[in-house]
Motif scaffolding. Structure first.
Motif, mmCIF file in Angstrom:
data_model
loop_
_atom_site.group_PDB
_atom_site.id
_atom_site.type_symbol
_atom_site.label_atom_id
_atom_site.label_comp_id
_atom_site.label_asym_id
_atom_site.label_seq_id
_atom_site.Cartn_x
_atom_site.Cartn_y
_atom_site.Cartn_z
ATOM 1 N N GLN A 42 1.019 -1.768 -0.416
ATOM 2 C CA GLN A 42 -0.240 -0.472 0.195
ATOM 3 C C GLN A 42 0.886 1.486 0.013
ATOM 4 O O GLN A 42 1.976 1.207 0.569
ATOM 5 N N THR A 43 0.108 2.194 -0.207
ATOM 6 C CA THR A 43 1.143 3.331 -0.798
ATOM 7 C C THR A 43 0.406 4.821 0.451
ATOM 8 O O THR A 43 -0.540 4.780 1.185
ATOM 9 N N VAL A 44 1.001 4.926 1.319
ATOM 10 C CA VAL A 44 0.140 5.651 2.492
ATOM 11 C C VAL A 44 1.695 6.880 2.466
ATOM 12 O O VAL A 44 1.833 7.326 2.599
ATOM 13 N N GLY A 45 0.138 8.084 3.093
ATOM 14 C CA GLY A 45 0.719 9.344 2.928
ATOM 15 C C GLY A 45 -0.474 10.485 3.223
ATOM 16 O O GLY A 45 -1.142 10.581 3.500
ATOM 17 N N ASP A 46 0.051 11.568 4.783
ATOM 18 C CA ASP A 46 -0.705 12.450 4.961
ATOM 19 C C ASP A 46 0.168 13.729 5.735
ATOM 20 O O ASP A 46 2.044 12.929 5.503
ATOM 21 N N ALA A 47 0.517 14.890 5.937
ATOM 22 C CA ALA A 47 0.638 15.378 6.332
ATOM 23 C C ALA A 47 1.194 15.314 8.018
ATOM 24 O O ALA A 47 2.365 16.237 8.248
ATOM 25 N N THR A 48 0.802 14.198 8.541
ATOM 26 C CA THR A 48 1.593 14.081 10.188
ATOM 27 C C THR A 48 1.877 12.986 9.964
ATOM 28 O O THR A 48 2.631 12.940 11.752
ATOM 29 N N ARG A 49 2.483 12.292 9.605
ATOM 30 C CA ARG A 49 2.867 10.339 10.425
ATOM 31 C C ARG A 49 4.447 10.994 10.158
ATOM 32 O O ARG A 49 4.838 9.908 10.866
ATOM 33 N N ASP A 50 5.361 11.963 9.648
ATOM 34 C CA ASP A 50 6.482 12.451 9.622
ATOM 35 C C ASP A 50 6.395 14.279 10.102
ATOM 36 O O ASP A 50 5.897 14.679 9.567
ATOM 37 N N PRO A 51 7.463 14.055 11.261
ATOM 38 C CA PRO A 51 7.371 15.599 11.552
ATOM 39 C C PRO A 51 7.971 16.645 11.372
ATOM 40 O O PRO A 51 7.956 17.268 10.849
ATOM 41 N N ARG A 52 9.181 16.282 10.033
ATOM 42 C CA ARG A 52 10.181 16.584 9.591
ATOM 43 C C ARG A 52 8.830 17.752 8.448
ATOM 44 O O ARG A 52 9.430 18.020 7.184
ATOM 45 N N GLY A 53 7.195 17.112 7.637
ATOM 46 C CA GLY A 53 6.673 17.242 6.904
ATOM 47 C C GLY A 53 5.943 16.333 6.180
ATOM 48 O O GLY A 53 5.920 14.394 6.370
ATOM 49 N N TRP A 54 4.841 17.239 5.129
ATOM 50 C CA TRP A 54 4.124 15.760 4.459
ATOM 51 C C TRP A 54 5.116 14.625 4.115
ATOM 52 O O TRP A 54 6.371 15.214 3.413
ATOM 53 N N SER A 55 4.579 13.508 4.236
ATOM 54 C CA SER A 55 6.101 12.340 3.687
ATOM 55 C C SER A 55 4.615 11.510 3.373
ATOM 56 O O SER A 55 3.426 11.001 3.026
#
Length: 242
Positions: free
Chosen positions: A96-109
């Protein structure tokens, strides 16, 4: 001049001045749920993060896509797998491909999650180790890797119900009992013996050999994997004993 030539000329002129950095680009990685069977338990390969953010927390192996080295997501996944295990897995599947603005503190990932099955005897990177899946689920994970592991385990077990994938973990020669045990370890449930044997023999995913081995007071026929894709699909799902 044809329309295709006009379009080509237009594209060339456009790309001369196009700058990909004119638009925000998310952090893009691949993460790997690498599974094996150790002492009759399903294990997953885990690493401890050696840098911030979330230094020292548990994570699935993975890393950033290298724009110069990786021609595709699959290429990036194979590269990261090789870096962690020094082998090229014969089977690697995107879950699966997962992504959002909160999963990584460095930014949208965004991350593309993959899973693989390998022999647990494979040499590992210094900060990597095998842990039982049921224990690993409760670790203090970095980012959203606890969820990624759950997604990968669900996919692995689903594939095991209707494909020949677990045969990739077998030695060159094996008994049908040994093969069934591998399926059962992955599924976390028993399988009806006669149904399982009939399924794998009728499907032709294993072939009998001239060899046998002692099993208790009797000799057990040894088999080898047929030259089929590990993604071979059974006509119907296996019968699980609940």
């Amino acid at each position: 001049m044809t329309m295709s030539k006009l379009e080509t000329t237009s594209d060339v002129e456009f790309l001369k001045t196009y700058n990909i950095h004119d638009y925000d680009v998310p952090l893009t990685t691949v993460d790997m749920a690498i599974f094996s069977i150790v002492e009759q338990r399903l294990h997953v390969l885990v690493v401890t993060r050696e840098e911030s953010p979330q230094l020292g927390r548990w994570a699935l192996p993975g890393g950033f896509i290298d724009l110069k080295k990786d021609v595709s997501l699959d290429a990036a996944a194979h590269r990261k797998l090789f870096e962690k295990t020094a082998i090229a897995s014969p089977y690697l599947e995107q879950v699966q491909t997962v992504g959002d603005a909160t999963r990584d503190p460095r930014g949208w990932s965004v991350t593309a999650l993959y899973f693989a099955l390998i022999d647990h005897a494979t040499p590992l990177a210094m900060n990597a180790q095998w842990l039982p899946v049921d224990e690993a689920s409760n670790l203090d994970w970095a980012f959203d890797h606890q969820m990624l592991l759950r997604l990968a385990v669900e996919r692995l077990r689903s594939k095991t119900l209707y494909t020949a994938l677990p045969i990739g973990l077998m030695p060159e020669l094996f008994t049908l009992t040994e093969l069934q045990q591998v399926f059962e370890v992955i599924l976390g449930h028993g399988l009806e013996k006669k149904s399982f044997r009939r399924r794998v023999l009728d499907a032709g995913v294993v072939l009998p050999t001239e060899f046998s081995k002692k099993s208790g007071k009797r000799s057990a026929q040894l088999y080898r994997a047929a030259a089929l894709s590990l993604d071979f699909v059974f006509p119907r799902a296996l019968d699980v004993l609940l």
